[in-house]
Design a protein around this motif. Structure first.
Motif: not given
Length: 308
Positions: A80, A83-84, A93, A96-97, A100
């Motif tokens: 987490k 991801q942030s 966001r 990014a998720v 990853v």
């Protein structure tokens, strides 16, 4: 006769004995049922534990440290956080998720099919692979300074291609047979694979034509001959992962100033790692002077810069 006498008299006991026997039988049956259920429950728990142990063994063989030196098993907190960090760098966001997760699957696939490994922790690798395409480099020329087995460049080719890019990779590495770092002993890699150009070529082939076409220059990044051989273009992405000493990083950053394309992305690996304090020392000093680079932020243990 009072109630107590009625209940304790021999006649009453004879009359109540069948009822008491029936109650005792029901209690015995219930106790036997509970005991049987407990035994069945214990057996079910044992069977479940055996299944979990077999699954864990399989997971450890696929993702554990055996054969690569580092575990690839992921924990929720670090994931987490990564991801942030990638989302903050990329401004997206969801992307990014997605990136990853894609980078993680790619990492596992490459280390399963390739020879050797990708150097570094899982989150750091996924952060680099996931972030670079999202920063929209100005061109598709990629320079990696220090490659170990070439597997990171292989992964970056795939991540760039997933973003619709056509990457051209140049690699600079001394290929000394083992991983070299000032101040650390020379020792064989945990994978048992020699660090040489043959291993790099084998892994790059996993990326298809773009990997096969990658340009490899043997030598140290500070050598004038090495620099001259690959300074024929401006790079949209430069990955600095060679000499981790403050002096070595400073030299690589200065070279990157000369060969980074306008808007180019520089990735400085192991930034903030307490094992390598010279990296942050070199970057802080570099950014305090006359430079084209702007610090964008970090993901895991990688710093990201953009050239003006």
């Amino acid at each position: 006769m009072n109630t107590r006498s009625l209940l304790t008299s021999s006649a009453s006991r004879r009359l109540l004995r069948p009822v008491a026997d029936l109650i005792d039988q029901r209690i015995d049956r219930r106790l036997r049922a509970v005991a049987a259920a407990d035994a069945a429950g214990r057996e079910a728990l044992r069977e479940t534990a055996d299944v979990v142990k077999r699954q864990q063994l399989t997971l450890d063989l696929l993702l554990g440290s055996a054969g690569r030196g580092l575990s690839r098993i992921v924990s929720p907190g670090p994931l987490k956080r990564l991801q942030s960090e990638v989302a903050e760098l990329a401004g997206d966001r969801d992307a990014a998720v997605r990136n990853v997760a894609t980078a993680y699957r790619l990492l596992i696939g490459l280390e399963s099919l390739g020879v050797g490994r990708i150097a570094g922790g899982t989150m750091n690798i996924c952060g680099k692979l996931g972030t670079v395409p999202l920063l929209d480099p100005p061109n598709d020329e990629i320079l990696e300074i220090g490659t170990l087995y070439g597997m990171f460049s292989t992964g970056l080719i795939r991540m760039m291609q997933r973003d619709g890019r056509s990457p051209n990779v140049t690699i600079v590495d001394p290929f000394a047979g083992v991983q070299l770092q000032p101040g650390t002993p020379r020792r064989s890699d945990p994978t048992g694979t020699p660090v040489d150009e043959h291993a790099v070529r084998t892994n790059l082939a996993l990326a298809g034509p773009a990997g096969v076409a990658a340009r490899i220059q043997r030598g140290f990044s500070e050598d004038p001959e090495t620099r001259a051989a690959v300074s024929d273009r401006r790079y949209g992405v430069i990955v600095v992962d060679g000499d981790h000493s403050a002096e070595g990083v400073a030299k690589d950053l200065q070279w990157a100033e000369e060969i980074a394309a306008p808007g180019g992305i520089v990735v400085l690996d192991d930034f903030g790692d307490p094992k390598w304090p010279g990296i942050k020392e070199a970057l802080d000093k570099h950014l305090s002077g006359d430079t084209r680079f702007t610090y964008l932020g970090k993901a895991a243990l990688s710093a990201f810069l953009r050239a003006s």
